[in-house]
Design an enzyme around this catalytic site. Structure first.
Site, PDB file in Angstrom:
ATOM      1  N   GLU A 124      -8.948   8.529   1.971  1.00 49.19           N
ATOM      2  CA  GLU A 124      -9.406   9.169   0.730  1.00 49.19           C
ATOM      3  C   GLU A 124      -8.629  10.466   0.465  1.00 49.19           C
ATOM      4  O   GLU A 124      -8.212  10.740  -0.660  1.00 49.19           O
ATOM      5  CB  GLU A 124     -10.919   9.437   0.817  1.00 49.19           C
ATOM      6  CG  GLU A 124     -11.502  10.335  -0.255  1.00 49.19           C
ATOM      7  CD  GLU A 124     -11.239   9.865  -1.674  1.00 49.19           C
ATOM      8  OE1 GLU A 124     -10.805   8.721  -1.890  1.00 49.19           O
ATOM      9  OE2 GLU A 124     -11.444  10.692  -2.593  1.00 49.19           O
ATOM     10  N   ARG A 139     -10.659   9.536 -20.549  1.00 47.20           N
ATOM     11  CA  ARG A 139     -10.467   8.084 -20.522  1.00 47.20           C
ATOM     12  C   ARG A 139      -9.022   7.666 -20.802  1.00 47.20           C
ATOM     13  O   ARG A 139      -8.675   6.495 -20.679  1.00 47.20           O
ATOM     14  CB  ARG A 139     -11.380   7.426 -21.565  1.00 47.20           C
ATOM     15  CG  ARG A 139     -12.846   7.670 -21.340  1.00 47.20           C
ATOM     16  CD  ARG A 139     -13.669   7.016 -22.417  1.00 47.20           C
ATOM     17  NE  ARG A 139     -13.588   5.579 -22.309  1.00 47.20           N
ATOM     18  CZ  ARG A 139     -14.411   4.843 -21.569  1.00 47.20           C
ATOM     19  NH1 ARG A 139     -15.377   5.418 -20.899  1.00 47.20           N
ATOM     20  NH2 ARG A 139     -14.263   3.547 -21.502  1.00 47.20           N
ATOM     21  N   GLU A 192      -2.698  11.388  -6.087  1.00 48.80           N
ATOM     22  CA  GLU A 192      -2.977  11.119  -7.502  1.00 48.80           C
ATOM     23  C   GLU A 192      -2.866  12.349  -8.386  1.00 48.80           C
ATOM     24  O   GLU A 192      -2.564  12.230  -9.563  1.00 48.80           O
ATOM     25  CB  GLU A 192      -4.325  10.410  -7.699  1.00 48.80           C
ATOM     26  CG  GLU A 192      -5.544  11.273  -7.547  1.00 48.80           C
ATOM     27  CD  GLU A 192      -6.829  10.515  -7.830  1.00 48.80           C
ATOM     28  OE1 GLU A 192      -6.900   9.792  -8.828  1.00 48.80           O
ATOM     29  OE2 GLU A 192      -7.782  10.663  -7.053  1.00 48.80           O
ATOM     30  N   TRP A 205      -4.777   5.171 -23.409  1.00 48.28           N
ATOM     31  CA  TRP A 205      -4.120   4.993 -22.108  1.00 48.28           C
ATOM     32  C   TRP A 205      -3.312   3.718 -22.276  1.00 48.28           C
ATOM     33  O   TRP A 205      -3.865   2.623 -22.365  1.00 48.28           O
ATOM     34  CB  TRP A 205      -5.155   4.858 -20.997  1.00 48.28           C
ATOM     35  CG  TRP A 205      -4.548   4.788 -19.632  1.00 48.28           C
ATOM     36  CD1 TRP A 205      -4.196   5.845 -18.845  1.00 48.28           C
ATOM     37  CD2 TRP A 205      -4.221   3.611 -18.886  1.00 48.28           C
ATOM     38  NE1 TRP A 205      -3.667   5.395 -17.663  1.00 48.28           N
ATOM     39  CE2 TRP A 205      -3.665   4.033 -17.655  1.00 48.28           C
ATOM     40  CE3 TRP A 205      -4.337   2.245 -19.123  1.00 48.28           C
ATOM     41  CZ2 TRP A 205      -3.236   3.135 -16.685  1.00 48.28           C
ATOM     42  CZ3 TRP A 205      -3.901   1.351 -18.151  1.00 48.28           C
ATOM     43  CH2 TRP A 205      -3.353   1.811 -16.940  1.00 48.28           C
ATOM     44  N   LYS A 223      -6.393  11.382  -2.852  1.00 48.66           N
ATOM     45  CA  LYS A 223      -6.646  12.575  -3.681  1.00 48.66           C
ATOM     46  C   LYS A 223      -5.366  13.380  -3.857  1.00 48.66           C
ATOM     47  O   LYS A 223      -5.031  13.807  -4.954  1.00 48.66           O
ATOM     48  CB  LYS A 223      -7.722  13.409  -2.984  1.00 48.66           C
ATOM     49  CG  LYS A 223      -8.599  14.217  -3.840  1.00 48.66           C
ATOM     50  CD  LYS A 223      -9.730  13.473  -4.507  1.00 48.66           C
ATOM     51  CE  LYS A 223      -9.471  12.059  -4.842  1.00 48.66           C
ATOM     52  NZ  LYS A 223     -10.561  11.241  -5.185  1.00 48.66           N
ATOM     53  N   HIS A 258       3.551   2.839  15.955  1.00 46.74           N
ATOM     54  CA  HIS A 258       3.962   1.441  15.787  1.00 46.74           C
ATOM     55  C   HIS A 258       4.903   1.260  14.596  1.00 46.74           C
ATOM     56  O   HIS A 258       5.072   0.142  14.115  1.00 46.74           O
ATOM     57  CB  HIS A 258       2.722   0.542  15.654  1.00 46.74           C
ATOM     58  CG  HIS A 258       1.872   0.560  16.898  1.00 46.74           C
ATOM     59  ND1 HIS A 258       2.257  -0.024  18.079  1.00 46.74           N
ATOM     60  CD2 HIS A 258       0.678   1.156  17.154  1.00 46.74           C
ATOM     61  CE1 HIS A 258       1.330   0.186  19.009  1.00 46.74           C
ATOM     62  NE2 HIS A 258       0.369   0.898  18.463  1.00 46.74           N
ATOM     63  N   CYS A 299      -8.960   4.344 -22.498  1.00 50.41           N
ATOM     64  CA  CYS A 299      -9.010   4.548 -23.940  1.00 50.41           C
ATOM     65  C   CYS A 299     -10.433   4.934 -24.329  1.00 50.41           C
ATOM     66  O   CYS A 299     -11.392   4.429 -23.775  1.00 50.41           O
ATOM     67  CB  CYS A 299      -8.602   3.324 -24.743  1.00 50.41           C
ATOM     68  SG  CYS A 299      -6.943   2.760 -24.406  1.00 50.41           S
ATOM     69  N   LYS A 309      -9.812   8.155 -16.217  1.00 54.01           N
ATOM     70  CA  LYS A 309     -10.999   8.250 -15.376  1.00 54.01           C
ATOM     71  C   LYS A 309     -11.686   6.916 -15.188  1.00 54.01           C
ATOM     72  O   LYS A 309     -12.113   6.567 -14.096  1.00 54.01           O
ATOM     73  CB  LYS A 309     -11.964   9.259 -16.014  1.00 54.01           C
ATOM     74  CG  LYS A 309     -13.238   9.486 -15.221  1.00 54.01           C
ATOM     75  CD  LYS A 309     -12.959  10.254 -13.959  1.00 54.01           C
ATOM     76  CE  LYS A 309     -14.188  10.497 -13.134  1.00 54.01           C
ATOM     77  NZ  LYS A 309     -13.816  10.866 -11.744  1.00 54.01           N
ATOM     78  N   ASN A 349     -10.314  -0.595 -27.475  1.00 50.51           N
ATOM     79  CA  ASN A 349     -10.208  -0.301 -26.043  1.00 50.51           C
ATOM     80  C   ASN A 349     -10.295  -1.633 -25.324  1.00 50.51           C
ATOM     81  O   ASN A 349     -11.255  -2.376 -25.514  1.00 50.51           O
ATOM     82  CB  ASN A 349     -11.368   0.619 -25.634  1.00 50.51           C
ATOM     83  CG  ASN A 349     -11.516   0.754 -24.130  1.00 50.51           C
ATOM     84  OD1 ASN A 349     -10.560   0.546 -23.378  1.00 50.51           O
ATOM     85  ND2 ASN A 349     -12.713   1.112 -23.684  1.00 50.51           N
ATOM     86  N   GLY A 350      -9.291  -1.945 -24.493  1.00 53.02           N
ATOM     87  CA  GLY A 350      -9.320  -3.206 -23.751  1.00 53.02           C
ATOM     88  C   GLY A 350      -7.974  -3.893 -23.835  1.00 53.02           C
ATOM     89  O   GLY A 350      -6.969  -3.281 -24.199  1.00 53.02           O
TER      90      GLY A 350
END
Ligand code: M6R
Length: 602
Positions: free
Chosen positions: A479, A27, A486, A72, A483, A502, A2, A597, A98-99
């Site tokens: 990584e 955000r 996402e 968000w 990438k 395995h 947010c 982000k 925000n939070g």
């Protein structure tokens, strides 16, 4: 998560809010809204979707003061009713947040019987509470806000407006970021200086559990009991060109391309005029004093920790353990006698990492934050900071921050090793090796068309894929797969190549894409054996190999670099793989669904 903006005392308030929200869209981007007053009438405008949707609805919205928010979703779906700003019962008070308010249901039950709520958010409860104290209990706005802040538990950055008073915005924060921007004859509020850098480079920090009364010509900081706090302003070292896309279609591609420059900036930042590596002696001592390094991080930053582990261990002679911040926040394992916590975080705001840092501080554990954002929460609250010098990273998918994190930790490892007289550290010519890395990245970047063509064949329609590798390549595989998944939504796993047999090899079937990473001369042949195993079961294999282990049949061949730094150059083709796969699947590269982000909720 947010983004918040606010402005008081500027006739272009709407424009400032919308431009600020555009800069904060990274955000959160599921819905947005603004409240503007100080003109002929008050306006509340909300839209589901991107800021462009909101902007399209703001014709004729004029005023001098306002607040805005890009969301968000945490509580309640992305709908207009749940979008901020939210209003109190009588609609007099307007709030953005925000939070996460932890006790919002208790507050609703205890204080707000008979109130009517439009949506499901915790924020709406907060503004109803403030409204109740002001209108039903007769407190002044400031007293009502303070009383609410004493009751509310959790993380928040709030910006509050009394719709009867266009002269002031009240703000407060706890655990979520918020800054005051200082304009000429007007002032602003924002989650990140980037939002207001077009207007000003002068900012003022707000600390946790502080309340600020922002007017056009004054900014007054108080604690929740009304005691004044002095606060100096600072100059944000940001440039408008740093935060633009230039001629690039997406920030991610720009940020991938910036990596050779970032490597060179790091060399400048961590060497003296004689080319000797220079790291703050207090940081070197902190590592020397530790009997074990614990790296705490999330997502890509966590992967950068893995990619740096061997180098840190071998050069500093100190064991390194990795921890996922969101796990350690609730359960710390048995620690060594003299631990040092290293937090790796691009944003410096990740709530999961912060909660570990808060605990570490209480336990008296020394800490270092490796971050891209000076003055960020993790930087302020740790004992030491090393900066990444990568410039703002705006695409949700982290690229240049990952490579900068490994490079910054290489400077730390080298400096500590040299100070300790470690022979490997003395022999490791980091500046030279990093220059070779920069050249290797440049050469990979010049192969974009080839990579794009291979990716189109391999990944345009698949639902799943695997990255495999051994040793350092396994860490890069982790990584690379994050990438890819996402942003392209391809279900992808990064696997230790030898571990496939395995169990996971059962998932390989005709046409399953497997991308293999090969950089280590000792391990490459073993990985090639695993490639044969998956190919025999129908996998479509793409190989990415360093020259020293490459064969004519390999798909992408990279210049060989120092083994400690190979994760930096190996990851770059995988970033391009993710980028092109996403592009060919017709998706938004920079703003993948469900993500933001800066992850400022636990
Ligand atoms: O700002 P941080 O480095 O602390 O963020 C950690 C993760 O949220 C972040 O790396 C995330 O995994 C990225 N979206 C990966 O591209």
């Amino acid at each position: 998560m947010c983004g918040i903006v606010g402005v008081v005392g500027n006739t272009n308030a709407t424009d400032i809010l919308i431009q600020g929200l555009e800069k904060l869209e990274y955000r959160g981007y599921d819905s947005a809204g603004i409240f503007v007053l100080g003109g002929a009438e008050n306006h509340l405008v909300k839209a589901v979707g991107r800021i462009a949707e909101l902007s399209a609805k703001t014709a004729g919205v004029e005023g001098t003061t306002g607040i805005g928010h890009t969301r968000w979703a945490t509580h309640g779906k992305p709908t207009e009713d749940n979008a901020h700003p939210h209003r109190s019962e009588t609609e007099r008070f307007v709030l953005v947040h925000n939070g996460v308010i932890e006790n919002y249901l208790e507050i609703k039950e205890e204080y707000l019987a008979g109130h009517h709520f439009k949506g499901q958010t915790d924020t709406e409860i907060a503004v109803h509470l403030i409204g109740k104290f002001a209108e039903e209990d007769g407190l002044s706005v400031l007293e009502a806000f303070k009383k609410a802040l004493h009751i509310i538990r959790g993380s928040y950055a709030f910006a509050l407006i009394d719709s009867q008073d266009p002269e002031v915005i009240y703000v407060a924060k706890n655990k979520s970021p918020l800054l005051i921007g200082l304009g000429q004859g007007y002032n602003m509020v924002c989650s990140d200086a980037m939002a207001m850098i077009r207007e000003t480079n002068q900012y003022m920090e707000i600390h946790d559990q502080e309340l600020v009364i922002v007017k056009a010509d004054s900014v007054e900081v108080q604690d929740y009991d009304g005691n004044s706090r002095e606060r100096a302003s600072y100059t944000a070292e940001l440039d408008l060109s740093d935060i633009g896309k230039g001629t690039y279609p997406y920030y991610m591609l720009k940020e991938i391309d910036e990596q050779p420059t970032v490597m060179r900036k790091l060399i400048q930042a961590y060497t003296d005029e004689f080319g000797q590596v220079v790291v703050d002696p207090a940081i070197i001592k902190a590592v020397q004093d530790a009997d074990r390094i614990y790296i705490l991080a999330a997502g890509t930053s966590y992967h950068a920790g893995f990619a740096s582990k061997k180098m840190l261990e071998e050069l500093t002679d100190t064991p390194v353990e990795l921890g996922i911040s969101s796990e350690w926040g609730y359960g710390m394992p048995l620690l060594s006698k003299k631990p040092l916590f290293i937090f790796i975080s691009q944003s410096g705001e990740t709530a999961d990492s912060r909660q570990v840092l808060v605990k570490a501080n209480k336990m008296g554990i020394p800490s270092l934050t490796v971050t891209n954002v000076p003055g960020s929460t993790l930087s302020r609250e740790a004992n030491h900071t090393m900066l990444l010098h990568a410039g703002p990273e705006i695409a949700v998918a982290s690229t240049k921050a990952y490579t900068a994190q490994i490079a910054a930790l290489a400077f730390l490892a080298k400096a500590v090793g040299e100070a300790n007289g470690n022979a490997k550290a003395q022999a490791f010519d980091l500046v030279h090796e990093l220059s070779i890395v920069a050249q290797s990245i440049e050469s990979t970047l010049s192969e974009k068309e080839t990579i794009e063509a291979k990716v189109r064949d391999l990944l345009e329609t698949t639902r799943n894929a695997f990255y495999i590798g051994r040793g350092q390549d396994y860490y890069v595989a982790m990584e690379a797969s994050l990438k890819l998944k996402e942003i392209s939504y391809i279900q992808c796993e990064g696997f230790a190549a030898g571990e496939l047999k395995h169990g996971t090899i059962a998932l390989i079937e005709e046409g399953t894409p497997v991308l293999a990473l090969l950089s280590d001369p000792v391990l490459a042949n073993h990985t090639r054996g695993n490639i044969q195993e998956v190919a025999a079961r129908g996998a479509k294999v793409l190989t990415i190999a360093e020259e020293n282990v490459a064969k004519d049949t390999d798909d992408i061949v990279l210049t060989t670099v120092h083994p400690y730094l190979s994760p930096i150059s190996m990851v770059v083709p995988t970033q391009l793989v993710a980028y092109f796969a996403t592009l060919h699947r017709g998706l938004d590269v920079d703003k993948p669904r469900n993500l933001a982000k800066s992850v400022t909720v636990e």
